[in-house]
Write a protein that holds these residues in place. Structure first.
Motif, PDB file in Angstrom:
ATOM      1  N   LEU A 209      24.002  68.606 -22.778  1.00 37.87           N
ATOM      2  CA  LEU A 209      22.619  68.250 -23.077  1.00 37.87           C
ATOM      3  C   LEU A 209      21.692  69.381 -22.656  1.00 37.87           C
ATOM      4  O   LEU A 209      21.824  69.935 -21.560  1.00 37.87           O
ATOM      5  CB  LEU A 209      22.227  66.965 -22.343  1.00 37.87           C
ATOM      6  CG  LEU A 209      23.148  65.766 -22.577  1.00 37.87           C
ATOM      7  CD1 LEU A 209      24.028  65.542 -21.356  1.00 37.87           C
ATOM      8  CD2 LEU A 209      22.374  64.512 -22.886  1.00 37.87           C
TER       9      LEU A 209
ATOM     10  N   ALA B  92      15.504  57.521 -27.916  1.00 38.52           N
ATOM     11  CA  ALA B  92      14.530  58.511 -27.463  1.00 38.52           C
ATOM     12  C   ALA B  92      13.124  57.948 -27.497  1.00 38.52           C
ATOM     13  O   ALA B  92      12.759  57.195 -28.414  1.00 38.52           O
ATOM     14  CB  ALA B  92      14.613  59.769 -28.326  1.00 38.52           C
TER      15      ALA B  92
ATOM     16  N   SER C 101      16.792  59.392 -23.924  1.00 38.84           N
ATOM     17  CA  SER C 101      16.007  60.625 -23.838  1.00 38.84           C
ATOM     18  C   SER C 101      14.546  60.270 -23.602  1.00 38.84           C
ATOM     19  O   SER C 101      13.985  59.431 -24.310  1.00 38.84           O
ATOM     20  CB  SER C 101      16.165  61.407 -25.149  1.00 38.84           C
ATOM     21  OG  SER C 101      15.208  62.432 -25.249  1.00 38.84           O
TER      22      SER C 101
ATOM     23  N   SER D  96      16.542  64.516 -30.175  1.00 39.49           N
ATOM     24  CA  SER D  96      15.410  63.611 -30.017  1.00 39.49           C
ATOM     25  C   SER D  96      14.237  64.160 -30.805  1.00 39.49           C
ATOM     26  O   SER D  96      13.941  65.360 -30.744  1.00 39.49           O
ATOM     27  CB  SER D  96      15.021  63.493 -28.547  1.00 39.49           C
ATOM     28  OG  SER D  96      13.711  62.947 -28.434  1.00 39.49           O
TER      29      SER D  96
ATOM     30  N   ASN E 230      16.312  68.187 -27.249  1.00 43.45           N
ATOM     31  CA  ASN E 230      15.040  67.647 -27.727  1.00 43.45           C
ATOM     32  C   ASN E 230      14.415  68.653 -28.675  1.00 43.45           C
ATOM     33  O   ASN E 230      14.179  69.802 -28.309  1.00 43.45           O
ATOM     34  CB  ASN E 230      14.083  67.384 -26.565  1.00 43.45           C
ATOM     35  CG  ASN E 230      12.712  66.959 -27.070  1.00 43.45           C
ATOM     36  OD1 ASN E 230      12.572  65.947 -27.740  1.00 43.45           O
ATOM     37  ND2 ASN E 230      11.691  67.757 -26.763  1.00 43.45           N
TER      38      ASN E 230
END
Length: 315
Positions: free
Chosen positions: A6, A108, A180, A60, A38
């Motif tokens: 991640l 998210a 998230s 996300s 993200n």
């Protein structure tokens, strides 16, 4: 057993060769079952090649710079996304990916107001997890006039209730849930609402909470045996105004299974704005900082040879 890598905030723009955006991180990304970041900002088709070349599986889209125009681009590239959609239900729906017979659901939310639109029952936008802010006089303000007030933040009740319901629903149909959160302020200090949302997500059944948004690294907390990564900082990030600023970030390697593991590897954007893994003393400095701020959350982070390991998982 399933492994995830991640990363934090990613923005890809203005690159002559988008496919090379993550090339220095490839050895860290390619060994995982799933890769998540993200996506902060709009993404056109040429720049989507950066994510595809790095084998990013899911992103996300719940943040303050989401563009709904990015969603069909991601769909065309075969990259799953969560946190934004054509209406409220779509924005709150998980992205579910299966590896080795196990299903991982990604949800998210953003606590930072989108420049676009928060999703409504019949209108596109992002999934919200907002907070209210109040100011409490310092206890010693009568003795020392002018002392700054204490800032108190609290999740918006209906947003918290929806987040908890989303997680419980996702957990009922999948093996693992990753949540998230786009939240927080730059620096080491956590806001109260971050802790409240993060712990509520774990209480509801999340296996991992991954945070981003402050553009700086923040603490790791192990709560009820599961990790809350309050902020991984920036990863590949091409905003011109961010050149030379907030250059440090983390890649988190997480293993779900009977013996869960979490390791952190520091990265930095160099003078050419290329994101590269750190090694040696520079890596040690970043990771010792992570260990120090995480210790304030009663979490032990051990640093060895450029990698940090988080203790207490699964307890």
């Amino acid at each position: 057993m399933i492994t995830l890598v991640l990363g934090g905030d990613v923005n890809v723009q203005g690159r002559a060769t988008p496919s090379e955006a993550f090339e220095h991180l490839d050895p860290l990304l390619k060994g995982a079952d799933l890769r998540f970041v993200n996506l902060e900002g709009s993404l056109d088709a040429p720049m989507a090649e950066a994510l595809s070349s790095a084998s990013i599986d899911v992103v996300s889209c719940a943040n303050d710079l989401t563009s709904m125009a990015s969603l069909p681009v991601l769909d065309h590239a075969g990259i799953a996304h969560c946190g934004a959609g054509a209406d409220l239900d779509a924005a709150h729906a998980p992205a579910v990916l299966e590896r080795s017979g196990e299903k991982v659901a990604f949800l998210a939310y953003t606590s930072l107001r989108s420049r676009g639109q928060s999703a409504q029952p019949d209108f596109p936008g992002v999934a919200q997890a907002f907070a209210t802010t109040a100011y409490q006089p310092d206890p010693h303000v009568m003795e020392v006039p002018g002392r700054p007030p204490l800032v108190r933040t609290t999740p918006v009740p209906e947003h918290l209730e929806r987040l908890v319901a989303d997680i419980r629903r996702a957990k009922s149909g999948n093996d693992h849930v990753v949540v998230s959160m786009h939240w927080g302020l730059p620096g080491a200090e956590l806001t109260e609402y971050q802790v409240a949302y993060g712990r509520a997500a774990i209480d509801a059944g999340a296996d991992l909470v991954v945070g981003h948004g402050p553009h700086t690294i923040q603490a790791v907390e192990v709560y009820r045996g599961r990790p809350i990564l309050y902020s991984l900082g920036n990863l590949v990030f091409d905003w011109p105004s961010m050149r030379g600023r907030h250059v440090d970030g983390l890649l988190a390697g997480c293993m779900f299974g009977d013996e869960p593991r979490l390791e952190l590897i520091p990265v930095r954007r160099d003078a050419d704005n290329e994101c590269v893994p750190l090694a040696g003393e520079e890596a040690g400095k970043v990771l010792r900082y992570v260990a120090d701020v995480s210790a304030k959350r009663s979490t032990t982070v051990s640093v060895r040879e450029g990698i940090a390991s988080v203790s207490g998982l699964g307890a």
